[in-house]
Structure formats: C-alpha cells, structure tokens
Design a protein around this motif. Structure first.
Motif, PDB file in Angstrom:
ATOM      1  N   PHE A  50       0.839  -1.201  -0.177  1.00 44.36           N
ATOM      2  CA  PHE A  50       0.166  -0.048  -0.043  1.00 44.36           C
ATOM      3  C   PHE A  50       0.838   1.396   0.090  1.00 44.36           C
ATOM      4  N   GLU A  51       0.424   2.109  -0.412  1.00 43.92           N
ATOM      5  CA  GLU A  51       1.099   3.677  -0.692  1.00 43.92           C
ATOM      6  C   GLU A  51       0.436   4.335   0.730  1.00 43.92           C
ATOM      7  N   VAL A  52       1.701   4.760   1.743  1.00 46.66           N
ATOM      8  CA  VAL A  52       1.168   5.387   2.848  1.00 46.66           C
ATOM      9  C   VAL A  52       1.676   7.006   2.758  1.00 46.66           C
ATOM     10  N   VAL A  53       0.816   7.656   2.725  1.00 44.86           N
ATOM     11  CA  VAL A  53       1.440   9.210   2.728  1.00 44.86           C
ATOM     12  C   VAL A  53       1.078   9.903   3.949  1.00 44.86           C
ATOM     13  N   GLU A  54       2.425  10.289   4.734  1.00 46.54           N
ATOM     14  CA  GLU A  54       2.139  11.200   5.761  1.00 46.54           C
ATOM     15  C   GLU A  54       2.356  12.725   5.467  1.00 46.54           C
ATOM     16  N   ARG A  55       1.275  13.239   5.714  1.00 48.05           N
ATOM     17  CA  ARG A  55       1.153  14.802   5.412  1.00 48.05           C
ATOM     18  C   ARG A  55       0.236  15.498   6.383  1.00 48.05           C
ATOM     19  N   HIS A  56       0.193  16.883   6.181  1.00 47.73           N
ATOM     20  CA  HIS A  56      -0.726  17.586   6.816  1.00 47.73           C
ATOM     21  C   HIS A  56      -2.144  17.362   6.419  1.00 47.73           C
ATOM     22  N   ILE A  57      -3.021  17.101   7.111  1.00 53.81           N
ATOM     23  CA  ILE A  57      -4.317  16.824   6.722  1.00 53.81           C
ATOM     24  C   ILE A  57      -5.421  18.112   7.439  1.00 53.81           C
ATOM     25  N   LYS A  58      -6.020  18.467   6.444  1.00 58.87           N
ATOM     26  CA  LYS A  58      -7.063  19.562   6.917  1.00 58.87           C
ATOM     27  C   LYS A  58      -8.640  18.899   7.387  1.00 58.87           C
ATOM     28  N   PRO A  59      -8.988  19.397   8.459  1.00 55.43           N
ATOM     29  CA  PRO A  59     -10.506  18.520   8.775  1.00 55.43           C
ATOM     30  C   PRO A  59     -11.458  18.623   7.750  1.00 55.43           C
ATOM     31  N   GLU A  60     -11.422  19.501   6.860  1.00 51.25           N
ATOM     32  CA  GLU A  60     -12.390  19.418   5.746  1.00 51.25           C
ATOM     33  C   GLU A  60     -12.068  18.499   4.567  1.00 51.25           C
ATOM     34  N   GLU A  61     -10.895  18.015   4.607  1.00 53.28           N
ATOM     35  CA  GLU A  61     -10.719  16.669   3.698  1.00 53.28           C
ATOM     36  C   GLU A  61     -11.309  15.512   4.176  1.00 53.28           C
ATOM     37  N   LEU A  62     -11.846  15.307   5.401  1.00 51.34           N
ATOM     38  CA  LEU A  62     -12.493  14.156   5.862  1.00 51.34           C
ATOM     39  C   LEU A  62     -13.445  13.733   4.948  1.00 51.34           C
ATOM     40  N   ALA A  63     -14.098  14.533   4.420  1.00 47.35           N
ATOM     41  CA  ALA A  63     -15.228  14.320   3.464  1.00 47.35           C
ATOM     42  C   ALA A  63     -14.977  13.358   2.300  1.00 47.35           C
ATOM     43  N   GLY A  64     -13.610  13.228   1.772  1.00 54.16           N
ATOM     44  CA  GLY A  64     -13.213  12.602   0.748  1.00 54.16           C
ATOM     45  C   GLY A  64     -12.637  11.141   1.374  1.00 54.16           C
ATOM     46  N   PHE A  65     -12.532  11.021   2.502  1.00 56.89           N
ATOM     47  CA  PHE A  65     -11.943   9.482   3.047  1.00 56.89           C
ATOM     48  C   PHE A  65     -13.060   8.528   3.092  1.00 56.89           C
ATOM     49  N   THR A  66     -12.931   7.356   2.832  1.00 61.19           N
ATOM     50  CA  THR A  66     -13.803   6.448   2.965  1.00 61.19           C
ATOM     51  C   THR A  66     -13.793   5.577   4.348  1.00 61.19           C
ATOM     52  N   GLU A  67     -12.496   5.270   4.561  1.00 59.68           N
ATOM     53  CA  GLU A  67     -12.178   4.410   5.819  1.00 59.68           C
ATOM     54  C   GLU A  67     -11.285   5.108   6.786  1.00 59.68           C
ATOM     55  N   CYS A  68     -11.495   4.845   8.111  1.00 59.54           N
ATOM     56  CA  CYS A  68     -10.793   5.499   8.994  1.00 59.54           C
ATOM     57  C   CYS A  68     -10.327   4.532  10.244  1.00 59.54           C
ATOM     58  N   PHE A  69      -9.208   4.491  10.739  1.00 62.80           N
ATOM     59  CA  PHE A  69      -8.935   3.904  11.839  1.00 62.80           C
ATOM     60  C   PHE A  69      -7.996   4.533  12.841  1.00 62.80           C
ATOM     61  N   VAL A  70      -7.963   4.159  14.033  1.00 63.40           N
ATOM     62  CA  VAL A  70      -6.824   4.695  15.206  1.00 63.40           C
ATOM     63  C   VAL A  70      -6.049   3.759  15.618  1.00 63.40           C
ATOM     64  N   THR A  71      -4.949   3.899  15.768  1.00 64.86           N
ATOM     65  CA  THR A  71      -3.800   2.905  16.342  1.00 64.86           C
ATOM     66  C   THR A  71      -3.105   3.431  17.484  1.00 64.86           C
ATOM     67  N   GLY A  72      -2.958   2.312  18.260  1.00 66.03           N
ATOM     68  CA  GLY A  72      -2.150   2.385  19.429  1.00 66.03           C
ATOM     69  C   GLY A  72      -2.070   1.161  20.371  1.00 66.03           C
ATOM     70  N   THR A  73      -1.179   1.033  21.078  1.00 66.18           N
ATOM     71  CA  THR A  73      -0.718   0.009  21.978  1.00 66.18           C
ATOM     72  C   THR A  73      -2.082  -0.537  22.492  1.00 66.18           C
ATOM     73  N   ALA A  74      -2.945   0.358  23.253  1.00 70.10           N
ATOM     74  CA  ALA A  74      -4.083  -0.246  23.862  1.00 70.10           C
ATOM     75  C   ALA A  74      -5.006  -0.331  22.820  1.00 70.10           C
ATOM     76  N   ALA A  75      -5.046   0.559  21.982  1.00 73.34           N
ATOM     77  CA  ALA A  75      -6.437   0.601  21.046  1.00 73.34           C
ATOM     78  C   ALA A  75      -6.004  -0.541  19.900  1.00 73.34           C
ATOM     79  N   GLU A  76      -4.971  -0.800  19.659  1.00 75.86           N
ATOM     80  CA  GLU A  76      -4.465  -1.725  18.681  1.00 75.86           C
ATOM     81  C   GLU A  76      -4.827  -1.204  17.213  1.00 75.86           C
ATOM     82  N   ILE A  77      -5.602  -1.694  16.356  1.00 79.91           N
ATOM     83  CA  ILE A  77      -6.063  -0.993  15.054  1.00 79.91           C
ATOM     84  C   ILE A  77      -7.642  -1.048  15.443  1.00 79.91           C
TER      85      ILE A  77
END
Ligand code: PMP
Length: 290
Positions: A228-255
């Motif tokens: 997969f291509e992974v892009v690390e960049r600044h993301i503005k809140p209004e860009e969230l309208a264009g994303f279809t999937e979202c997840f959070v990551t952390g030791t406790a949260a896992e994915i």
C-alpha cells in the motif's frame, strides 16, 4: 485500581499491589514530572519491548530526568513483572517520576523513581464499539506546538487536555475525541494515532507535534510491505469528506475502525480489515516482517 492482588515492580523490588504507594508531596504529582509507557504482551512476548523502553528513556531525557536503571534492566523488569503476576497476555504500564525528596518548581535533588504495573486488559474500546467502528467528536483543545511543550515525550503533563477532551466526548455519548493541532490540522485522538483511506491510498498526519506512536510506525511499515502507498502529510479537517475508511492505532487501541468523526462518517472496508488481521498476526509473531 489500587485495591487488587498482584505485584508491582517499584525501584527494583516487587511490592504487593496495594502497597505500591507514593507520598502526597511527590514532585510528579504536583508538577507532572512523570513519563510513562503503555505496552502489550501477546502470548508471552512483549511487542516492541525495547522500542518502548527506549522511548521511556528518551521521554525522561527530554524532561531532564535520569532513570537510575539501564534499558536492559527495565526490559528485564517488564518481563519479570508479567511472569511474577502469571500473565502471558497483558498491558504493561512502566512509569518514571520525580519523587518527594524536595518540592518546588526546581527539583534538582529529587530522585527518579520507576514502577512497572501489568494487568489483563483485552480491549481498550468495548468489543461492540470496535465492531461497529467508534464514534468520535471534535476536541475543544488543540495539540500544542513543539515551541510550547516537549511534544515528543510521552509525558504525563501532555495528557491533561486528553483527559478533558475524552471526558467531554464521553459525556456526549461518544467514545473519544479527535484533536486538531495548534495549526488546525488533524493530529490524533486522546490516546491513539489516526489513519484515513481514499482510493486505496493510506493517509496519516505527519507526526511533527504529537506522539509518533510505535503502533503507528509498525502499521506504516506493515502497510508498505503489503504494497500500500502510505502518505504522511498535513491533513485539514474538511478533507475528511473525501476519505472512505478511518482507523486509529495505539498499543491499547491496537487497530480500531472509526465510524464517525463529528460530521464525517466512514465504513471499515477491506484495507482496514486486512491490516487489522495482519496486525493481530504480527503481534503474535504469526506474521514476520522484513
Ligand atoms: N497518541 C497518544 C496521545 C497516546 O497516548 C498513544 C498511546 N501511547 C498513542 C498516540 C499511540 O502510541 P503507541 O502506538 O506507541 O501506543
């Protein structure tokens, strides 16, 4: 959480869980001179143990604290604490703080104390919330600039606005809050990093003013190895309208899949689900990365 059986490693000794106490004039309590870690053991193996221990030492160094042990000693103490408590699957909480030897803004003559507690903690978010995707609202507070706080330390003081934001979210029936940074870009949730997917490409905020999570780094590596291509960049809140999937990551949260951030909605799709599957195999050493 203090009234239970078990053993806590405290400054090199095991003490009964209920007796692992500090004095009320502890510097760490008054002035947040404390740094900590969150780690997980899966099937007798602590995932990225040394990376976590090294981050603990780095956080301490950033806060001008000196841990009176070596990285190898703390690694061993983490393993010993799990064994002493008879746990093979566990959450580990190492913490280092300035003690009560003196009090005041200046703390030159305090000692740095270290404790390690471990407990059974299968899921950070409830399994029901995880399955549907968690719901997040916007946090009122913003992650500070690197010129305002030592943002790359996992330091107790940086969690004040996380607890406030998480409480405000929970009071409104949400699971967590999404925090923006001081410039208004998407930063992280109160205890995990965030990823978004659009047209098969994975996007995640650049970790330039918040914790660059060890899970975040593992997931980026895993996703890239999976092609997969992974892009690390600044993301503005209004860009969230264009994303279809979202997840959070952390030791406790896992994915953990996210269904909602404020006015934006997402559905856990193939990419999130396959990364969740690969991650759970990787931490259990059923999938070995290069
Ligand atoms: N951000 C914050 C604020 C956190 O508390 C955590 C959990 N330590 C993370 C991100 C994720 O870090 P890690 O993957 O290293 O657990």
């Amino acid at each position: 959480f203090d009234d239970r059986d078990g053993w806590i490693w405290l400054d090199g000794q095991f003490v009964p869980w209920r007796e692992a106490k500090v004095h009320v004039l502890t510097h760490g309590l008054h002035y947040a001179s404390a740094v900590f870690e969150g780690e997980r053991m899966y099937g007798g193996e602590i995932f990225e143990l040394t990376a976590h221990t090294e981050r603990l030492f780095k956080s301490a160094e950033i806060l001008d604290m000196e841990i009176p042990f070596t990285v190898a000693e703390i690694d061993q103490a983490c393993k010993d604490t799990c064994a002493k408590n008879g746990l093979e699957d566990a959450y580990l909480r190492p913490i280092a703080w300035r003690g009560s030897e003196m009090i005041g803004v200046s703390a030159q003559n305090t000692k740095t104390h270290v404790a390690i507690a471990v407990w059974d903690w299968p899921s950070y978010f409830s399994p029901e919330a995880r399955a549907k995707g968690i719901r997040l609202t916007w946090a009122k507070y913003k992650r500070p600039s690197p010129e305002t706080e030592p943002v790359h330390a996992k330091a107790a003081g940086l969690y004040m606005i996380c607890t406030l934001s998480k409480h405000a979210a929970e009071k409104e029936g949400y699971t967590d809050a999404m925090m923006l940074d001081y410039r208004g870009y998407i930063a992280e949730s109160t205890g995990s990093n965030v990823f978004f997917i659009q047209d098969g490409v994975i996007h995640t905020p650049l970790a330039d003013c918040f914790l660059n999570g060890i899970t975040r780094q593992s997931v980026i590596k895993l996703a890239r190895e999976k092609g997969f291509e992974v892009v690390e960049r600044h993301i503005k809140p209004e860009e969230l309208a264009g994303f279809t999937e979202c997840f959070v990551t952390g030791t406790a949260a896992e994915i953990t899949p996210v269904a909602e951030i404020g006015e934006y909605t997402f559905k856990p799709g193939n990419i999130s689900l396959s990364l969740m599957d690969d991650y759970s195999k990787m931490v259990r050493r059923q999938l070995v990365m290069a």
